[in-house]
Design a protein around this motif. Structure first.
Motif, short mmCIF file in Angstrom:
data_model
loop_
_atom_site.label_atom_id
_atom_site.label_comp_id
_atom_site.label_asym_id
_atom_site.label_seq_id
_atom_site.Cartn_x
_atom_site.Cartn_y
_atom_site.Cartn_z
N GLU A 28 -59.95 -18.42 -55.18
CA GLU A 28 -59.80 -19.11 -53.91
C GLU A 28 -59.84 -18.15 -52.74
O GLU A 28 -60.31 -18.50 -51.67
CB GLU A 28 -58.44 -19.83 -53.87
N HIS A 29 -59.31 -16.97 -52.94
CA HIS A 29 -59.15 -16.03 -51.85
C HIS A 29 -59.77 -14.69 -52.22
O HIS A 29 -59.16 -13.91 -52.95
CB HIS A 29 -57.66 -15.83 -51.54
N PRO A 30 -61.00 -14.43 -51.76
CA PRO A 30 -61.60 -13.13 -52.05
C PRO A 30 -60.65 -12.00 -51.64
O PRO A 30 -60.01 -12.06 -50.59
CB PRO A 30 -62.86 -13.12 -51.20
N GLN A 31 -60.58 -11.00 -52.49
CA GLN A 31 -59.63 -9.92 -52.27
C GLN A 31 -60.21 -8.63 -52.82
O GLN A 31 -60.95 -8.64 -53.79
CB GLN A 31 -58.32 -10.26 -52.99
N ASP A 32 -59.87 -7.53 -52.18
CA ASP A 32 -60.27 -6.23 -52.69
C ASP A 32 -59.16 -5.24 -52.38
O ASP A 32 -58.46 -5.37 -51.36
CB ASP A 32 -61.58 -5.78 -52.04
N ALA A 33 -58.99 -4.27 -53.25
CA ALA A 33 -57.95 -3.26 -53.06
C ALA A 33 -58.48 -1.91 -53.49
O ALA A 33 -59.34 -1.82 -54.38
CB ALA A 33 -56.70 -3.62 -53.87
N PHE A 34 -57.98 -0.86 -52.86
CA PHE A 34 -58.35 0.50 -53.23
C PHE A 34 -57.23 1.44 -52.83
O PHE A 34 -56.36 1.10 -52.03
CB PHE A 34 -59.67 0.92 -52.56
N ARG A 48 -64.35 2.65 -43.17
CA ARG A 48 -65.69 2.33 -43.69
C ARG A 48 -65.63 1.27 -44.78
O ARG A 48 -66.43 0.34 -44.81
CB ARG A 48 -66.37 3.59 -44.23
N ARG A 49 -64.68 1.42 -45.69
CA ARG A 49 -64.58 0.47 -46.80
C ARG A 49 -64.26 -0.95 -46.31
O ARG A 49 -64.87 -1.91 -46.78
CB ARG A 49 -63.53 0.93 -47.80
N VAL A 50 -63.29 -1.09 -45.40
CA VAL A 50 -62.95 -2.44 -44.96
C VAL A 50 -64.07 -3.04 -44.13
O VAL A 50 -64.33 -4.25 -44.23
CB VAL A 50 -61.60 -2.51 -44.21
N THR A 51 -64.75 -2.23 -43.34
CA THR A 51 -65.87 -2.75 -42.55
C THR A 51 -66.99 -3.23 -43.45
O THR A 51 -67.54 -4.32 -43.25
CB THR A 51 -66.38 -1.67 -41.57
N ALA A 52 -67.33 -2.44 -44.47
CA ALA A 52 -68.39 -2.84 -45.41
C ALA A 52 -68.00 -4.10 -46.17
O ALA A 52 -68.82 -5.01 -46.35
CB ALA A 52 -68.70 -1.70 -46.37
N LEU A 53 -66.76 -4.18 -46.60
CA LEU A 53 -66.30 -5.35 -47.33
C LEU A 53 -66.37 -6.60 -46.47
O LEU A 53 -66.87 -7.64 -46.89
CB LEU A 53 -64.87 -5.12 -47.82
N LEU A 54 -65.87 -6.50 -45.23
CA LEU A 54 -65.92 -7.66 -44.35
C LEU A 54 -67.34 -8.06 -44.00
O LEU A 54 -67.63 -9.25 -43.83
CB LEU A 54 -65.11 -7.38 -43.08
N GLN A 55 -68.23 -7.11 -43.93
CA GLN A 55 -69.64 -7.44 -43.70
C GLN A 55 -70.18 -8.22 -44.90
O GLN A 55 -70.88 -9.21 -44.73
CB GLN A 55 -70.44 -6.17 -43.46
N GLU A 56 -69.83 -7.80 -46.12
CA GLU A 56 -70.22 -8.55 -47.33
C GLU A 56 -69.69 -9.97 -47.29
O GLU A 56 -70.35 -10.90 -47.74
CB GLU A 56 -69.67 -7.87 -48.59
N TRP A 57 -68.46 -10.13 -46.79
CA TRP A 57 -67.83 -11.44 -46.73
C TRP A 57 -68.36 -12.29 -45.58
O TRP A 57 -67.98 -13.44 -45.44
CB TRP A 57 -66.32 -11.30 -46.61
N VAL A 87 -52.32 6.28 -50.64
CA VAL A 87 -52.05 5.09 -49.84
C VAL A 87 -52.92 3.97 -50.39
O VAL A 87 -54.12 4.16 -50.61
CB VAL A 87 -52.36 5.34 -48.35
N GLY A 88 -52.31 2.81 -50.61
CA GLY A 88 -53.04 1.65 -51.10
C GLY A 88 -53.45 0.75 -49.95
O GLY A 88 -52.70 0.58 -48.99
N CYS A 89 -54.64 0.20 -50.04
CA CYS A 89 -55.16 -0.71 -49.02
C CYS A 89 -55.65 -1.98 -49.71
O CYS A 89 -56.31 -1.90 -50.75
CB CYS A 89 -56.32 -0.06 -48.28
N GLU A 90 -55.34 -3.11 -49.12
CA GLU A 90 -55.75 -4.39 -49.70
C GLU A 90 -56.19 -5.32 -48.59
O GLU A 90 -55.54 -5.40 -47.55
CB GLU A 90 -54.56 -4.99 -50.45
#
Length: 161
Positions: A28-34, A48-57, A87-90
């Protein structure tokens, strides 16, 4: 302010553009963590990672810019104010919101993050002021691993493509 529940349904970022078809179910809720090392050089990598992910979404440019800035501020605070080695990012997309959560490993002995009075005029201390200005809601919670999670919910809008 809104009160938005956090979901733990996970879909890898590779599957997010199709709204999370993953292993026979639809998340239901696309999610990614690193996780990244707790170093200054990791801040631009997190952006860079969050920008690329949001562009994919399919997020519009304004959303990507705001999320990138908030991620940068939260990640930097985790570096400056804790004794973390990583540091974890989600990121989680749900409804008309995107949640950013940054997890540190604790240490540093400081209290919960809070906006400092007069922080707009200071060179240091503006980060949480910006987080509050860009997000609809933000806060902290303890992490079961002994650290702290600082999260922010921002409005989400898709591109008109």
């Amino acid at each position: 302010m809104t009160n938005i529940a956090h979901s733990y349904d996970v879909a890898s970022s590779n599957n997010a553009p199709s709204l999370g078809r993953c292993g026979g179910f639809v998340a239901e809720h696309p999610q990614d963590a690193f996780h990244l090392p707790a170093r200054r050089t990791s801040v631009p990598e997190a952006r860079r990672r969050v920008t690329a992910l949001l562009q994919e979404w399919g997020a519009d440019q304004h959303v990507r810019d705001d999320v990138e800035l908030v991620m940068s501020e939260l990640f930097t605070n985790a570096l400056r104010h804790t004794a973390s080695e990583k540091v974890g990012c989600e990121l989680t997309l749900f409804g008309a919101h995107v949640r950013i959560a940054v997890t540190d490993e604790g240490g540093g002995g400081i209290s919960a993050p809070q906006v400092q009075p007069g922080s707009v005029d200071k060179e240091c201390g503006r980060g949480l002021f910006l987080v509050g200005a860009l997000s609809e809601n933000w806060g902290t919670r303890p992490d079961p691993g002994g650290g702290r999670v600082v999260w922010a919910d921002l409005p989400y809008a898709a591109t008109d493509d």
